[in-house]
Write an enzyme that holds these catalytic residues in place. Structure first.
Site, short mmCIF file in Angstrom:
data_model
loop_
_atom_site.label_atom_id
_atom_site.label_comp_id
_atom_site.label_asym_id
_atom_site.label_seq_id
_atom_site.Cartn_x
_atom_site.Cartn_y
_atom_site.Cartn_z
N GLY A 198 0.78 -1.24 0.00
CA GLY A 198 0.00 0.00 0.00
C GLY A 198 0.81 1.28 0.00
O GLY A 198 0.38 2.28 0.57
N ASN A 258 1.29 3.17 -2.63
CA ASN A 258 0.47 4.12 -3.40
C ASN A 258 -0.70 4.63 -2.56
O ASN A 258 -1.03 5.82 -2.61
CB ASN A 258 -0.02 3.49 -4.70
CG ASN A 258 1.03 3.57 -5.80
OD1 ASN A 258 1.30 4.63 -6.34
ND2 ASN A 258 1.65 2.43 -6.08
N MET A 287 -4.52 -7.11 -6.84
CA MET A 287 -3.99 -8.12 -7.75
C MET A 287 -5.04 -9.10 -8.29
O MET A 287 -4.68 -10.16 -8.79
CB MET A 287 -2.82 -8.86 -7.09
CG MET A 287 -1.63 -7.95 -6.76
SD MET A 287 -1.23 -6.73 -8.05
CE MET A 287 -0.32 -7.78 -9.17
N ILE A 299 -8.23 -9.72 -10.98
CA ILE A 299 -8.97 -9.21 -12.14
C ILE A 299 -10.42 -8.95 -11.72
O ILE A 299 -11.03 -9.80 -11.07
CB ILE A 299 -8.96 -10.25 -13.30
CG1 ILE A 299 -7.53 -10.65 -13.65
CG2 ILE A 299 -9.72 -9.73 -14.49
CD1 ILE A 299 -6.76 -9.65 -14.44
N HIS A 344 -0.21 1.30 -13.04
CA HIS A 344 0.54 0.17 -13.60
C HIS A 344 2.01 0.58 -13.73
O HIS A 344 2.30 1.67 -14.23
CB HIS A 344 -0.04 -0.18 -14.98
CG HIS A 344 0.63 -1.34 -15.62
ND1 HIS A 344 0.39 -2.64 -15.23
CD2 HIS A 344 1.56 -1.41 -16.61
CE1 HIS A 344 1.13 -3.47 -15.96
NE2 HIS A 344 1.85 -2.75 -16.80
C1 4DW Z 1 -3.76 -6.31 -12.58
C2 4DW Z 1 -3.67 -6.94 -13.81
C3 4DW Z 1 -3.63 -8.33 -13.87
C4 4DW Z 1 -3.70 -9.10 -12.72
C5 4DW Z 1 -3.78 -8.43 -11.51
C6 4DW Z 1 -3.81 -7.05 -11.44
C7 4DW Z 1 -3.77 -4.80 -12.44
C8 4DW Z 1 -4.99 -4.07 -13.05
C9 4DW Z 1 -6.29 -4.68 -12.77
C10 4DW Z 1 -6.66 -5.32 -11.59
N1 4DW Z 1 -7.92 -5.81 -11.73
C11 4DW Z 1 -8.37 -5.50 -12.95
C12 4DW Z 1 -7.39 -4.80 -13.64
C13 4DW Z 1 -7.67 -4.40 -14.99
O1 4DW Z 1 -6.88 -3.75 -15.69
N2 4DW Z 1 -8.88 -4.77 -15.52
C14 4DW Z 1 -9.81 -5.46 -14.81
N3 4DW Z 1 -9.56 -5.82 -13.51
N4 4DW Z 1 -10.98 -5.79 -15.35
C15 4DW Z 1 -3.72 -10.62 -12.76
O2 4DW Z 1 -3.36 -11.21 -13.74
N5 4DW Z 1 -4.24 -11.27 -11.66
C16 4DW Z 1 -4.38 -12.70 -11.51
C17 4DW Z 1 -3.81 -13.21 -10.26
C18 4DW Z 1 -2.57 -12.90 -9.86
C19 4DW Z 1 -2.06 -13.29 -8.52
O3 4DW Z 1 -2.86 -13.69 -7.64
O4 4DW Z 1 -0.83 -13.17 -8.29
C20 4DW Z 1 -5.86 -13.09 -11.40
O5 4DW Z 1 -6.19 -14.21 -11.80
O6 4DW Z 1 -6.68 -12.28 -10.89
C1 GAR Z 2 2.87 -0.85 -7.64
O1 GAR Z 2 4.15 -0.82 -8.23
C2 GAR Z 2 1.80 -0.88 -8.71
O2 GAR Z 2 2.13 -0.13 -9.85
C3 GAR Z 2 1.78 -2.35 -9.04
O3 GAR Z 2 1.88 -3.00 -7.80
C4 GAR Z 2 2.63 -2.16 -6.91
C5 GAR Z 2 1.83 -1.97 -5.65
O4 GAR Z 2 2.61 -1.35 -4.68
N1 GAR Z 2 0.59 -2.74 -9.72
C6 GAR Z 2 0.55 -3.68 -10.64
O5 GAR Z 2 1.52 -4.33 -10.96
C7 GAR Z 2 -0.80 -3.88 -11.27
N2 GAR Z 2 -0.68 -4.81 -12.35
P1 GAR Z 2 1.97 -0.68 -3.41
O6 GAR Z 2 1.10 -1.76 -2.74
O7 GAR Z 2 3.13 -0.32 -2.55
O8 GAR Z 2 1.15 0.51 -3.85
#
Ligand code: 4DW
Ligand code: GAR
Length: 200
Positions: free
Chosen positions: A7, A9, A85, A87, A104
């Site tokens: 956290g 951010n 993290m 979707i 991101h």
């Molecule tokens: C993001 C992108 C992909 C995963 C996790 C986070 C960041 C942006 C985001 C979060 N939730 C979202 C977005 C987005 O851009 N669009 C939508 N929702 N609709 C990712 O691949 N997560 C997988 C699990 C990862 C893990 O547990 O380490 C998942 O299956 O959720």
């Molecule tokens: C940050 O670097 C953010 O950009 C990234 O996770 C970190 C969270 O840090 N997000 C992603 O990779 C989304 N796909 P934080 O918990 O210290 O804010």
């Protein structure tokens, strides 16, 4: 705010709220991870901190519908993902269409997905950075609001590059939220224009 981890951010946004830069309040911080340090940061700011356990729901859709219900109770205007993290299902995105932001750690549309600082290093790009974007049904595909550019040094590792990008994240995420709250974002299809943008 939706979080899953440390956290930092969230902390930058808390600081921007406390300093008056962002004229808004954080109604609730929700984590899908019980021991996320961000929940602690929320409590220190006297914001509501809620752990939502995905294991209590039979599907991603059910979990997300519970999140929607919870967020509606808090009468929020904007959902900010900060290291969240999971979707989000189409049902969640529809419920808050145009009112969900994410940060991101790369210059989208380059390097979507996870582990993207490593991907930028492996690809050999000379600049990377971070992107604040609206969230749509895709992953990392929504309209781009703000980007911060960070140079890549020859001796960079994932750790050193991540720190440099994170410093930029902590600047542009509060700026994007500030512009949203002040109704200075104009969305025209994929293009997001910002009125009266001020350089930090
Ligand atoms: C993001 C992108 C992909 C995963 C996790 C986070 C960041 C942006 C985001 C979060 N939730 C979202 C977005 C987005 O851009 N669009 C939508 N929702 N609709 C990712 O691949 N997560 C997988 C699990 C990862 C893990 O547990 O380490 C998942 O299956 O959720
Ligand atoms: C940050 O670097 C953010 O950009 C990234 O996770 C970190 C969270 O840090 N997000 C992603 O990779 C989304 N796909 P934080 O918990 O210290 O804010």
């Amino acid at each position: 705010m939706l979080i899953s981890g440390r956290g930092s951010n969230l902390q930058a946004i808390i600081n921007a709220v406390e300093s008056g830069q962002v004229p808004a309040s954080i109604r609730v911080v929700i984590s899908n991870v019980e021991d996320a340090y961000g929940l602690e940061r929320a409590r220190k700011h006297q914001a509501e901190a809620v752990f939502c356990n995905p294991k209590n729901y039979s599907s991603r859709r059910e979990f997300d519908l519970a999140l929607v219900d919870l967020l509606k109770k808090y009468e929020i205007d904007l959902v900010c993902l900060a290291g969240y993290m999971r979707i989000l299902s189409p049902e969640f995105v529809q419920a808050f269409k145009g009112r969900i932001m994410n940060i991101h750690p790369a210059l989208l549309p380059s390097f979507p997905g996870l582990d993207v600082q490593q991907k930028a290093l492996d690809h050999g790009v000379k600049f990377s950075g971070c992107t604040v974007h609206f969230v749509d049904e895709g992953v990392d595909t929504g309209p781009i609001i703000l980007q911060g550019v960070v140079p890549i040094e020859e001796d960079d590792t994932v750790e050193t590059l991540s720190i440099r990008i994170l410093r930029e994240e902590h600047k542009i995420y509060p700026m994007a939220i500030q512009a949203f709250v002040e109704e200075r974002l104009i969305v025209e299809g994929r293009r997001v224009k910002i009125r009266d943008i001020v350089d930090l």
